[in-house]
Design an enzyme around this catalytic site. Structure first.
Site, PDB file in Angstrom:
ATOM      1  NE  ARG A  38      38.252  40.797  35.182  1.00 17.80           N
ATOM      2  CZ  ARG A  38      39.489  40.299  35.248  1.00 17.80           C
ATOM      3  NH1 ARG A  38      39.912  39.445  34.320  1.00 17.80           N
ATOM      4  NH2 ARG A  38      40.310  40.670  36.210  1.00 17.80           N
TER       5      ARG A  38
ATOM      6  CG  ASP B 157      44.390  39.041  39.565  1.00 22.71           C
ATOM      7  OD1 ASP B 157      45.021  37.961  39.464  1.00 22.71           O
ATOM      8  OD2 ASP B 157      43.917  39.631  38.581  1.00 22.71           O
TER       9      ASP B 157
END
Length: 539
Positions: free
Chosen positions: A169, A453
């Site tokens: 990603r 996150d």
């Protein structure tokens, strides 16, 4: 007079790193520079379109499926390309940053896929950007090991057939990489992450029986998916691999993308392998886009917005139906729990919640789901094994029973829960603790037994902002105000100092994190992304 050759990509204001020359080769940098020249102008236009669309939402407080793309949705003949063998069974995926220890643990975890994350689970320090690339290449060449200096424990890769398939990603379109510039202009972080990884590993991965596979974050429209598709076409030609070798899974983690799922798959159809339901960023996107839409758009505490909320059910069920109609994988959301080594009771309760969540996804038709910790892999695996058996996926379950109207996706007021004072305290606590770690270069952080996150920090500060601007009154009788948030933040800062001691507090970035959280939570001018002002402070 002949035209001047384009100026090369420059490394700016960056301390040299060990072995960086293996990643930042002249050929790799030339490829990234070419990506920048070809595609950054369109990236810039698409970011401007985001602002225009947000202004339209502010004016209308609504969204709908696009009339101009109705023909794509109504054409039942098209499908995405068949999944390659390495991506056909995705029943459990583990996510995490690309530091050396995580690289080994994730590949060894027993999950079918590892989302190797340069985005929300990685603070984009120069070290993380460059050495994360090196760790992946070392893993593919089986020259990676790690010894924990604190415990003395050693880590090494299992046999090749036991390793997870990597889906990488890159950063979202909004973030630039200030250390790499062409003609004084920073290169988009997405092109740096994608370009370096693709250039060094595409052919190597094909030799390993896999390929260059990607997760695409923060996508807001089918035009942004079209840009990625054009990048894939260009990149495959550039390095000389067959068209269609790249595979991309798109995170449907913005409210605008939820109205364009079929169009996004259509744009990427030669390279698409699925869509993913990204919960926290999705909620963040709802707040960001409908922040001035009045009380009916006010979200309660983030932990009270479960996947069974009617508007979340509409989103996930539409995602499964859309994917399976078009032959793509539908991947479920994150189980963020981090097992406690000290509290068996905490684990028991959390494991039961994870099991119920994964059972629901498997029974709803998802083909796989995410976990944040290796200990959760067996739990999620059991849920999907029970439904899939020996089948690699359940794309044959078309979910034609699902019907979602435009208003269903934004029916926030269908939820009974309300914002609470404890929810405000938790948002401040998580915000300060996460931002402090991020400023030290850590993107994935265990806080209160959850792996947090950047998405969780975004929803935390967005909810604080929304509750203040909506004048929310908590069950305590207190009204959400800037002064109340400042009081809670000051108390949290003092509590952290007491908890960790003066020396550790002084060595950290606690005051800086506190100030930044208040800035992005209290400023009248809402920042599109917390990571933009935070990146200016990341050194």
């Amino acid at each position: 007079m002949s035209a001047l050759a384009p100026s090369p990509l420059a490394i700016v204001d960056a301390e040299p790193l060990p072995r960086q020359e293996e990643v930042l080769t002249d050929a790799a940098l030339a490829f990234v520079a070419e990506l920048h020249r070809q595609f950054t102008p369109r990236r810039d236009e698409l970011l401007a379109r985001r602002a225009e669309r947000r202004a339209e939402i502010a004016r209308t407080s609504t969204l709908d499926f696009l009339p101009e793309t109705a023909a794509v949705r109504e054409d039942d003949s098209w499908k995405v390309a068949p999944a390659p063998a390495a991506l056909n069974d995705r029943r459990v995926e583990i996510t995490g940053p690309t530091d050396r220890k995580m690289t080994i643990n994730a590949l060894n975890s027993g999950a079918k896929v590892w989302l190797a994350d340069f985005e929300d689970a990685s603070a984009p320090t120069w070290e993380n950007v460059v050495l994360g690339q090196l760790n992946l290449t070392d893993a593919y060449e089986r020259r990676i090991d790690f010894t924990d200096e604190r415990t003395g424990k050693s880590y090494a890769l299992k046999d090749a057939d036991e390793l997870a398939t990597v889906v990488m990603r890159p950063r979202g379109w909004h973030l630039d990489e200030r250390h790499l510039q062409v003609d004084g202009k920073a290169v988009p972080g997405a092109l740096v992450d994608f370009g370096l990884y693709f250039f060094h590993n595409a052919k190597r991965l094909i030799e390993l029986g896999k390929g260059p596979y990607f997760y695409l974050p923060k996508t807001e429209s089918y035009l942004e998916a079209r840009l990625w598709n054009d990048i894939f076409v260009f990149a495959q030609d550039y390095v000389g691999i067959p068209q269609g070798t790249v595979r991309a899974t798109v995170l449907i983690e913005t409210i605008t993308a939820a109205y364009q799922m079929e169009e996004i798959l259509y744009e990427l159809r030669d390279h698409a392998s699925g869509l993913n339901a990204g919960r926290w960023d999705y909620l963040f996107s709802i707040v960001k886009n409908f922040r001035d839409g009045g009380s009916k758009f006010v979200l309660p505490d983030r932990n009270l917005v479960t996947m069974t909320a009617p508007f979340m059910r509409a989103y996930t069920e539409l995602l499964v139906r859309t994917c399976h109609k078009r032959g793509a994988h539908a991947i479920g959301g994150m189980a963020a729990f981090i097992p406690s080594r000290r509290d068996a009771e905490v684990n028991k309760v959390a494991f039961e919640k994870v099991k119920n969540d994964k059972d629901r996804e498997a029974n709803d038709g998802f083909d796989g789901s995410w976990v944040a910790h290796p200990d959760l892999v067996p739990i999620a695996m059991k849920s999907f094994d029970a439904v899939l058996g020996d089948k690699p996926n359940q794309k044959d379950r078309l979910r034609e029973d699902v019907s979602v109207a435009p208003g269903d996706l934004i029916a926030i007021d269908s939820l009974d829960a309300k914002p609470t004072y404890d929810g405000l305290v938790n948002a401040v606590q998580v915000g300060i603790r996460y931002i402090e770690a991020w400023l030290r270069g850590l993107g994935a952080v265990a806080i209160f037994n959850l792996m947090e996150d950047a998405a969780t920090a975004e929803i935390s500060r967005s909810q604080i902002w929304q509750w203040i601007n909506a004048g929310v009154v908590f069950e305590t009788g207190e009204t959400a105000t800037a002064d109340l948030v400042r009081k809670v933040a000051a108390e949290e800062l003092a509590a952290i100092r007491t908890e960790i001691g003066d020396e550790a507090f002084a060595a950290g970035k606690w005051q800086q994190a506190h100030d930044l959280l208040l800035q992005v939570s209290l400023d009248a001018d809402y920042a599109d992304f917390l990571t933009l002002p935070a990146y200016e402070q990341l050194r």
